[in-house]
Design an enzyme around this catalytic site. Structure first.
Site, PDB file in Angstrom:
ATOM      1  N   TYR B 121       0.830  -1.123   0.028  1.00  0.00           N
ATOM      2  CA  TYR B 121       0.060  -0.196   0.095  1.00  0.00           C
ATOM      3  C   TYR B 121       0.824   1.272   0.059  1.00  0.00           C
ATOM      4  CZ  TYR B 121      -4.201  -2.712   1.443  1.00  0.00           C
ATOM      5  OH  TYR B 121      -5.413  -3.596   1.132  1.00  0.00           O
ATOM      6  N   TYR B 160      -0.527 -10.066   0.205  1.00  0.00           N
ATOM      7  CA  TYR B 160       0.726  -9.424   1.045  1.00  0.00           C
ATOM      8  C   TYR B 160       0.576 -10.091   2.468  1.00  0.00           C
ATOM      9  CZ  TYR B 160      -3.137  -6.432   2.836  1.00  0.00           C
ATOM     10  OH  TYR B 160      -4.140  -5.931   3.287  1.00  0.00           O
ATOM     11  N   ARG B 170      -2.717 -12.054   3.048  1.00  0.00           N
ATOM     12  CA  ARG B 170      -3.945 -11.860   2.743  1.00  0.00           C
ATOM     13  C   ARG B 170      -4.323 -12.402   1.441  1.00  0.00           C
ATOM     14  NH1 ARG B 170      -7.899  -8.126   4.199  1.00  0.00           N
ATOM     15  NH2 ARG B 170      -8.909  -9.985   3.662  1.00  0.00           N
ATOM     16  N   HIS B 173      -7.156  -8.325  -2.715  1.00  0.00           N
ATOM     17  CA  HIS B 173      -8.391  -7.739  -2.524  1.00  0.00           C
ATOM     18  C   HIS B 173      -8.453  -6.216  -2.750  1.00  0.00           C
ATOM     19  CE1 HIS B 173      -6.466  -7.228   1.141  1.00  0.00           C
ATOM     20  NE2 HIS B 173      -6.989  -5.982   1.401  1.00  0.00           N
ATOM     21  N   HIS B 175     -10.653  -2.883  -1.577  1.00  0.00           N
ATOM     22  CA  HIS B 175     -11.671  -2.424  -0.545  1.00  0.00           C
ATOM     23  C   HIS B 175     -12.656  -1.386  -1.342  1.00  0.00           C
ATOM     24  CE1 HIS B 175      -9.347  -3.402   3.086  1.00  0.00           C
ATOM     25  NE2 HIS B 175      -8.097  -3.333   2.352  1.00  0.00           N
TER      26      HIS B 175
END
Lengths: 184, 255
Positions: B121, B160, B170, B173, B175
């Site tokens: 991120y 990640y 995870r 995905h 959000h």
């Protein structure tokens, strides 16, 4: 009425929502320090009473005259339009702040409140609550009356010198009363 | 702290035990469990008391409004606005937003955010040692059209690692954040990609005990959405909860 479609389930906002959710002026429903502006602020706590540094609070409210705004412009603040919506993330101290106005009475006999939504890493779905204001007649309020008296204080903001303080307790002895609306 | 020492096997066993007891109850749960111990961060952050019933009133019967002024159409393309092209599989994610009655939710704000193709991120606290892509911020906005459709052009995010347990990863995905016409319809969720081998191992996804509910978070690969020599395509439709206010309006239409 026909059967409702099953809603898409919620998921946690996660820890790294900042680039996607936060924007300039998000917490300023009115320009900070402008005439009539107040501070609406508080701290989000976890079950150990530790401030939550990665939470996000949204508020939705009537203007000072009690009008529910249907104006756009929450994401691109023009400094004049009151859109009624604000978004603020908590800092390292778990604190969020909004610059706004005191919501007015929308309907005769109904006490005004801030509608509040809570998001956080570790919180799998958003939570709704209300922040009522001190000094209003609560006797006719259906939600207030339906909440056990010992839990009502969690729904009441506290007046301070600059506006109102409303702490959110996700868990624990002072756990905030969170709401479920019909259909959820 | 508990958690980081636990192996995937420990987490899997907890997930399986909760799923088995949910299946035994015979009641299909359509929402996530906010008290879901395999997601360790939820331990101190979920309410322990029943949510309190409230009939929406005053401001709760309305929702914030967002309009053309708020969102530039270019914000729906996450692959532009930088010096060069981002790294990764360019993909189009599109879908339709409807309310519980199946009616399109029009002119509504959809916000997305995600990791880059390497699973990182754009955030100072994300210290996963994968490359930051200078050509990808990972945040976009769009308004739904008159039929409730939205579309984003983006990069498929990478999986990640996170610190829920030993070697926790995870699944990829995106959000999603949505509003609706009533305050009570507010939704933040995550969209997953079909066939991701990390999905069954993920306690956030598994916090839904019903397989049908879980499936609602997985996009469909849709070849008709692809763009020639440019992008793959996925469809992710979203249903918000019913809205009391628009129901009254519909009744009025029949008078």
């Amino acid at each position: 009425m026909s059967e409702l479609l099953p809603p898409t389930p919620g998921q946690t906002i996660g820890p790294f929502f900042h680039p996607g959710m936060l924007y300039d002026g998000d917490r300023d429903l009115v320009p900070a320090g402008s005439v009539g502006s107040i501070l609406f602020h508080g701290v989000v706590y976890d079950g150990d009473g530790v401030p939550v540094p990665d939470a996000m609070i949204e508020i939705w409210q009537a203007d000072a005259a009690g009008t529910v705004s249907q104006s756009t412009g929450s994401l691109r603040r023009d400094g004049w339009t009151f859109s009624g919506f604000g978004r603020a993330s908590t800092g390292r101290d778990g604190r969020y702040t909004f610059s706004t106005v005191t919501p007015g009475v929308t309907e005769e006999g109904r006490p005004p409140f801030f509608a509040v939504t809570v998001f956080a890493r570790g919180l799998l779905d958003r939570l709704f609550t209300r922040a009522y204001l001190p000094g209003n007649d609560m006797t006719g309020d259906a939600l207030w009356n339906s909440v056990p008296a010992d839990r009502r204080p969690t729904l009441l903001a506290e007046a301070d010198g600059q506006g109102f303080r409303f702490d959110v307790h996700l868990q624990g002895d002072d756990e905030t009363v969170f709401l479920r609306y019909p259909g959820m | 702290m508990n958690g980081i020492q636990d192996t995937q096997g420990v987490i899997d066993a907890e997930i399986a035990a909760i799923a088995a007891s949910a299946a035994q109850s015979g009641v299909e749960e359509t929402a996530v469990r906010v008290d879901y111990p395999p997601y360790r961060s939820s331990r101190l952050r979920h309410p322990t008391k029943e949510l309190h019933h409230a009939d929406p009133e005053t401001v709760e019967l309305w929702a914030p409004c967002f309009g053309d002024w708020d969102v530039d159409p270019l914000e729906s393309d996450l692959t532009i606005g930088h010096a060069s092209e981002p790294i990764g599989e360019r993909t189009i994610v599109t879908g339709r937003v409807v309310d519980g009655q199946g009616r399109p939710v029009r002119g509504q704000l959809v916000e997305i955010w995600q990791a880059n193709a390497g699973g990182r991120y754009t955030h100072k606290r994300d210290q996963h040692p994968a490359a930051i892509d200078p050509n990808f911020t990972g945040a976009g906005r769009a308004l739904t059209d008159d039929d409730g459709n939205y579309a984003f052009t983006t990069i498929k995010p990478g999986p990640y690692p996170w610190r829920n347990h030993q070697n926790a990863w995870r699944p990829a995905h995106i959000h999603f954040s949505l509003f609706g016409t009533q305050f009570t319809q507010r939704l933040i969720t995550q969209m997953y990609f079909p066939g991701d081998p990390l999905i069954p191992l993920d306690p956030i996804y598994q916090s839904l005990t019903s397989q049908r509910a879980r499936d609602r978070l997985v996009a469909q690969y849709d070849h008709s959405v692809t763009s020639h020599e440019w992008a793959t395509g996925y469809r992710f439709d979203i249903v918000l909860t019913g809205s009391d206010r628009t129901m009254f309006e519909t009744e009025g239409d029949h008078q």
